[in-house]
Design a protein around this motif. Sequence first.
Motif, PDB file in Angstrom:
ATOM      1  N   LEU A  47      76.535 -34.979  -4.899  1.00  0.00           N
ATOM      2  CA  LEU A  47      76.261 -34.459  -3.567  1.00  0.00           C
ATOM      3  C   LEU A  47      74.786 -34.077  -3.567  1.00  0.00           C
ATOM      4  N   ARG A  48      74.036 -34.603  -2.605  1.00  0.00           N
ATOM      5  CA  ARG A  48      72.587 -34.386  -2.598  1.00  0.00           C
ATOM      6  C   ARG A  48      72.137 -33.832  -1.257  1.00  0.00           C
ATOM      7  N   LEU A  49      71.251 -32.842  -1.305  1.00  0.00           N
ATOM      8  CA  LEU A  49      70.574 -32.361  -0.102  1.00  0.00           C
ATOM      9  C   LEU A  49      69.424 -33.334   0.129  1.00  0.00           C
ATOM     10  N   ARG A  50      69.657 -34.340   0.967  1.00  0.00           N
ATOM     11  CA  ARG A  50      68.725 -35.453   1.142  1.00  0.00           C
ATOM     12  C   ARG A  50      67.478 -35.044   1.933  1.00  0.00           C
ATOM     13  N   PHE A  51      67.666 -34.341   3.034  1.00  0.00           N
ATOM     14  CA  PHE A  51      66.510 -33.999   3.865  1.00  0.00           C
ATOM     15  C   PHE A  51      66.797 -32.713   4.633  1.00  0.00           C
ATOM     16  N   ILE A  52      65.809 -31.848   4.675  1.00  0.00           N
ATOM     17  CA  ILE A  52      65.924 -30.624   5.476  1.00  0.00           C
ATOM     18  C   ILE A  52      64.547 -30.312   6.046  1.00  0.00           C
ATOM     19  N   GLN A  53      64.547 -29.829   7.283  1.00  0.00           N
ATOM     20  CA  GLN A  53      63.276 -29.485   7.920  1.00  0.00           C
ATOM     21  C   GLN A  53      63.458 -28.230   8.762  1.00  0.00           C
ATOM     22  N   PHE A  54      62.487 -27.349   8.658  1.00  0.00           N
ATOM     23  CA  PHE A  54      62.438 -26.150   9.487  1.00  0.00           C
ATOM     24  C   PHE A  54      61.152 -26.218  10.289  1.00  0.00           C
ATOM     25  N   GLY A  55      61.255 -25.921  11.590  1.00  0.00           N
ATOM     26  CA  GLY A  55      60.072 -25.987  12.432  1.00  0.00           C
ATOM     27  C   GLY A  55      60.089 -24.915  13.493  1.00  0.00           C
ATOM     28  N   TYR A  56      58.919 -24.708  14.069  1.00  0.00           N
ATOM     29  CA  TYR A  56      58.775 -23.717  15.137  1.00  0.00           C
ATOM     30  C   TYR A  56      57.900 -24.322  16.231  1.00  0.00           C
ATOM     31  N   ASN A  57      58.430 -24.348  17.433  1.00  0.00           N
ATOM     32  CA  ASN A  57      57.661 -24.790  18.607  1.00  0.00           C
ATOM     33  C   ASN A  57      57.103 -23.557  19.307  1.00  0.00           C
ATOM     34  N   VAL A  58      55.799 -23.520  19.452  1.00  0.00           N
ATOM     35  CA  VAL A  58      55.139 -22.389  20.117  1.00  0.00           C
ATOM     36  C   VAL A  58      55.538 -22.403  21.599  1.00  0.00           C
ATOM     37  N   PRO A  59      55.915 -21.247  22.156  1.00  0.00           N
ATOM     38  CA  PRO A  59      56.348 -21.175  23.561  1.00  0.00           C
ATOM     39  C   PRO A  59      55.247 -21.609  24.539  1.00  0.00           C
ATOM     40  N   ARG A 100      66.199 -45.751 -15.632  1.00  0.00           N
ATOM     41  CA  ARG A 100      65.693 -45.725 -14.264  1.00  0.00           C
ATOM     42  C   ARG A 100      65.043 -44.361 -14.007  1.00  0.00           C
ATOM     43  N   TYR A 101      64.013 -44.352 -13.179  1.00  0.00           N
ATOM     44  CA  TYR A 101      63.376 -43.085 -12.840  1.00  0.00           C
ATOM     45  C   TYR A 101      64.166 -42.397 -11.737  1.00  0.00           C
ATOM     46  N   PRO A 102      64.178 -41.080 -11.709  1.00  0.00           N
ATOM     47  CA  PRO A 102      64.941 -40.361 -10.683  1.00  0.00           C
ATOM     48  C   PRO A 102      64.277 -40.447  -9.313  1.00  0.00           C
ATOM     49  N   THR A 103      65.083 -40.214  -8.284  1.00  0.00           N
ATOM     50  CA  THR A 103      64.561 -40.135  -6.925  1.00  0.00           C
ATOM     51  C   THR A 103      63.651 -38.912  -6.849  1.00  0.00           C
ATOM     52  N   PRO A 104      62.417 -39.073  -6.391  1.00  0.00           N
ATOM     53  CA  PRO A 104      61.486 -37.939  -6.399  1.00  0.00           C
ATOM     54  C   PRO A 104      61.800 -36.886  -5.345  1.00  0.00           C
ATOM     55  N   LYS A 105      61.413 -35.656  -5.638  1.00  0.00           N
ATOM     56  CA  LYS A 105      61.466 -34.580  -4.655  1.00  0.00           C
ATOM     57  C   LYS A 105      60.152 -34.613  -3.885  1.00  0.00           C
ATOM     58  N   THR A 106      60.235 -34.403  -2.574  1.00  0.00           N
ATOM     59  CA  THR A 106      59.046 -34.441  -1.740  1.00  0.00           C
ATOM     60  C   THR A 106      59.020 -33.206  -0.841  1.00  0.00           C
ATOM     61  N   TYR A 107      57.871 -32.553  -0.779  1.00  0.00           N
ATOM     62  CA  TYR A 107      57.680 -31.386   0.070  1.00  0.00           C
ATOM     63  C   TYR A 107      56.568 -31.699   1.059  1.00  0.00           C
ATOM     64  N   SER A 108      56.762 -31.308   2.315  1.00  0.00           N
ATOM     65  CA  SER A 108      55.744 -31.537   3.347  1.00  0.00           C
ATOM     66  C   SER A 108      55.575 -30.283   4.199  1.00  0.00           C
ATOM     67  N   VAL A 109      54.334 -30.013   4.580  1.00  0.00           N
ATOM     68  CA  VAL A 109      54.013 -28.918   5.481  1.00  0.00           C
ATOM     69  C   VAL A 109      53.053 -29.505   6.511  1.00  0.00           C
ATOM     70  N   GLY A 110      53.256 -29.138   7.782  1.00  0.00           N
ATOM     71  CA  GLY A 110      52.369 -29.718   8.788  1.00  0.00           C
ATOM     72  C   GLY A 110      52.343 -28.976  10.091  1.00  0.00           C
ATOM     73  N   ILE A 111      51.371 -29.379  10.888  1.00  0.00           N
ATOM     74  CA  ILE A 111      51.207 -28.858  12.243  1.00  0.00           C
ATOM     75  C   ILE A 111      51.009 -30.066  13.152  1.00  0.00           C
ATOM     76  N   GLU A 112      51.760 -30.084  14.237  1.00  0.00           N
ATOM     77  CA  GLU A 112      51.623 -31.138  15.247  1.00  0.00           C
ATOM     78  C   GLU A 112      51.164 -30.462  16.530  1.00  0.00           C
ATOM     79  N   PHE A 113      50.169 -31.063  17.180  1.00  0.00           N
ATOM     80  CA  PHE A 113      49.679 -30.444  18.415  1.00  0.00           C
ATOM     81  C   PHE A 113      49.223 -31.524  19.405  1.00  0.00           C
ATOM     82  N   GLY A 114      49.201 -31.147  20.662  1.00  0.00           N
ATOM     83  CA  GLY A 114      48.743 -32.040  21.719  1.00  0.00           C
ATOM     84  C   GLY A 114      47.855 -31.273  22.690  1.00  0.00           C
ATOM     85  N   PHE A 115      46.911 -31.988  23.310  1.00  0.00           N
ATOM     86  CA  PHE A 115      45.978 -31.362  24.272  1.00  0.00           C
ATOM     87  C   PHE A 115      46.383 -31.657  25.695  1.00  0.00           C
TER      88      PHE A 115
END
Length: 115
Positions: A47-59, A100-115
Amino acid sequence: IGQFRHSRDILRAWSQPGDITDVPSLNATNASDEFLSDRNIRESDYLRLRFIQFGYNVPKKVLDKIGFTSLRAFVSGENLVTWSKWRGFDAEALNASQNRYPTPKTYSVGIEFGF
């Protein structure tokens, strides 16, 4: 034998008459028989935690004051945890073998914005 990775089980391999073990001797004469036996079949359920994301949209009220049409911050992770009895690198590998090599763990942090 030297071209593949092995678990510590190799230390229990039969080597002298009278040895009692569940690991056969390691020599050139029995190397080809390894794939003809079901001795190495192992449970590879997982059983694998394949993908999880937490985000916040500014009001919208805040966005109007700072001049953006959208602003979102997020943090995500892939393959963070795997629960399994499998003792090799990765239970999900096509062959599920130890070379075989294991499936890698990947961490991402980001900001998305529009004008």
